[in-house]
Motif scaffolding. Structure first.
Motif, mmCIF file in Angstrom:
data_model
loop_
_atom_site.group_PDB
_atom_site.id
_atom_site.type_symbol
_atom_site.label_atom_id
_atom_site.label_comp_id
_atom_site.label_asym_id
_atom_site.label_seq_id
_atom_site.Cartn_x
_atom_site.Cartn_y
_atom_site.Cartn_z
ATOM 1 N N LYS A 94 136.992 60.710 47.351
ATOM 2 C CA LYS A 94 137.199 61.112 45.957
ATOM 3 C C LYS A 94 138.281 62.181 45.862
ATOM 4 C CE LYS A 94 134.870 63.695 42.268
ATOM 5 N NZ LYS A 94 133.638 64.442 41.920
ATOM 6 N N TRP A 95 138.169 63.225 46.680
ATOM 7 C CA TRP A 95 139.155 64.301 46.652
ATOM 8 C C TRP A 95 140.537 63.794 47.040
ATOM 9 C CZ3 TRP A 95 137.215 69.690 48.704
ATOM 10 C CH2 TRP A 95 136.071 70.065 47.984
ATOM 11 N N LEU A 98 142.598 62.690 44.173
ATOM 12 C CA LEU A 98 142.843 63.631 43.084
ATOM 13 C C LEU A 98 144.141 64.420 43.260
ATOM 14 C CD1 LEU A 98 139.295 65.174 42.471
ATOM 15 C CD2 LEU A 98 140.469 63.414 41.113
ATOM 16 N N THR A 127 140.840 77.593 41.896
ATOM 17 C CA THR A 127 139.617 77.249 41.169
ATOM 18 C C THR A 127 139.339 78.175 39.993
ATOM 19 O OG1 THR A 127 138.182 78.597 42.594
ATOM 20 C CG2 THR A 127 138.600 76.315 43.282
ATOM 21 N N PHE A 135 142.649 67.939 36.569
ATOM 22 C CA PHE A 135 142.827 67.081 37.733
ATOM 23 C C PHE A 135 143.140 65.680 37.226
ATOM 24 C CE2 PHE A 135 140.127 70.459 39.257
ATOM 25 C CZ PHE A 135 140.652 70.750 40.511
ATOM 26 N N MET A 150 141.356 64.227 33.705
ATOM 27 C CA MET A 150 140.065 64.834 33.400
ATOM 28 C C MET A 150 140.158 65.716 32.166
ATOM 29 S SD MET A 150 138.419 66.013 37.047
ATOM 30 C CE MET A 150 138.092 64.829 38.360
ATOM 31 N N GLN A 154 135.096 67.931 32.492
ATOM 32 C CA GLN A 154 135.193 67.273 33.796
ATOM 33 C C GLN A 154 135.930 68.161 34.793
ATOM 34 O OE1 GLN A 154 137.165 63.773 32.220
ATOM 35 N NE2 GLN A 154 135.393 62.486 32.703
ATOM 36 N N THR A 155 136.965 68.840 34.311
ATOM 37 C CA THR A 155 137.721 69.748 35.178
ATOM 38 C C THR A 155 136.841 70.885 35.669
ATOM 39 O OG1 THR A 155 139.812 69.234 34.060
ATOM 40 C CG2 THR A 155 139.701 71.318 35.270
ATOM 41 N N ASP A 157 133.597 70.863 35.999
ATOM 42 C CA ASP A 157 132.635 70.299 36.954
ATOM 43 C C ASP A 157 133.292 70.111 38.318
ATOM 44 O OD1 ASP A 157 130.747 70.238 34.956
ATOM 45 O OD2 ASP A 157 131.009 68.098 34.514
ATOM 46 N N GLN A 158 134.548 69.658 38.311
ATOM 47 C CA GLN A 158 135.258 69.459 39.573
ATOM 48 C C GLN A 158 135.529 70.793 40.260
ATOM 49 O OE1 GLN A 158 136.054 66.383 41.075
ATOM 50 N NE2 GLN A 158 136.370 67.832 42.745
ATOM 51 N N GLU A 161 132.412 71.909 42.009
ATOM 52 C CA GLU A 161 132.204 71.135 43.238
ATOM 53 C C GLU A 161 133.088 71.643 44.371
ATOM 54 O OE1 GLU A 161 131.814 66.568 43.399
ATOM 55 O OE2 GLU A 161 133.911 66.948 43.935
#
Length: 223
Positions: A94-95, A98, A127, A135, A150, A154-155, A157-158, A161
């Protein structure tokens, strides 16, 4: 200060992109403090980051020299190659897809890319607000278009993470600075953050004065 400039130039040209505080001894030295009369405040506390993520070519090397330290003036470091190696396969995939979009200049870099010197996998990331815009995935650098962008939720949340993985206690190193400590940091290999306590009033924890230089990057992050 002159010696710090000399050592920084071992690695390349210094890039001065920061506010020049009146008490800085040299234009190329970014002076940081917990007292606005002594240096720039609230630096590096917004989240994990490499410096210069907003640049087309992020900084290559950072040097840090502490002229005065506060009781709560630590810095945490997170090794990016090891963080990536610790990711579950699905999360790394996933990363890998991105791209990080900086809020400053809207520069777009792959989140995971190859370190230009070591050839190890590493991250281009900040971050903390206000340094991140979004992203994207499926990014085409020629047309500056993406398959998916995103939204802000969503950004966020990313970012949570990524921050959780960078905060892996088994990997991070927390350094409590001593007066006159001098550090040479591979900015492309190690994320860092100043702990919030670095901004406690000097009257409570003592005066913090950091002189920092940033060596100009020579490579645009590429997969």
């Amino acid at each position: 200060a002159a010696r710090q400039i000399e050592i920084s130039n071992w690695f390349g040209d210094i890039e001065s992109t920061f506010y020049h505080h009146p008490k800085s001894p040299h234009y190329d030295i970014f002076r940081v403090s917990n007292d606005e009369q002594e240096g720039c405040r609230n630096v590096g506390i917004s989240g994990w980051h490499i410096d210069g993520s907003f640049l087309d070519q992020p900084f290559k090397i950072q040097t840090m020299h502490f002229w005065s330290v506060s009781q709560e003036g630590g810095t945490e470091f997170s090794p990016l190659k090891e963080v990536i190696a610790s990711l579950p396969a699905d999360l790394r995939k996933k990363w890998q897809a991105l791209y990080f979009v900086s809020s400053q200049g809207q520069v777009v870099h792959p989140l995971i890319y190859t370190h230009p010197v070591t050839q190890d996998p590493t991250l281009c990331i900040h971050t903390g607000e206000p340094f991140v815009r979004s992203f994207v995935s499926g990014f085409d650098p020629d047309t500056m278009t993406a398959d998916e962008i995103m939204n802000w939720q969503q950004t966020q949340d990313q970012l949570i993470e990524i921050s959780e993985k960078l905060s892996n206690k088994a990997l991070i190193y927390s350094h409590q600075w001593q007066q006159y400590d001098f550090a040479i940091i591979d900015n492309l290999a190690i994320a860092h953050r100043a702990v919030p306590e670095t901004q406690l009033p000097a009257s409570e924890v003592g005066l913090r004065i950091l002189h920092r230089t940033s060596v100009k990057g020579q490579h645009k992050p590429q997969k």
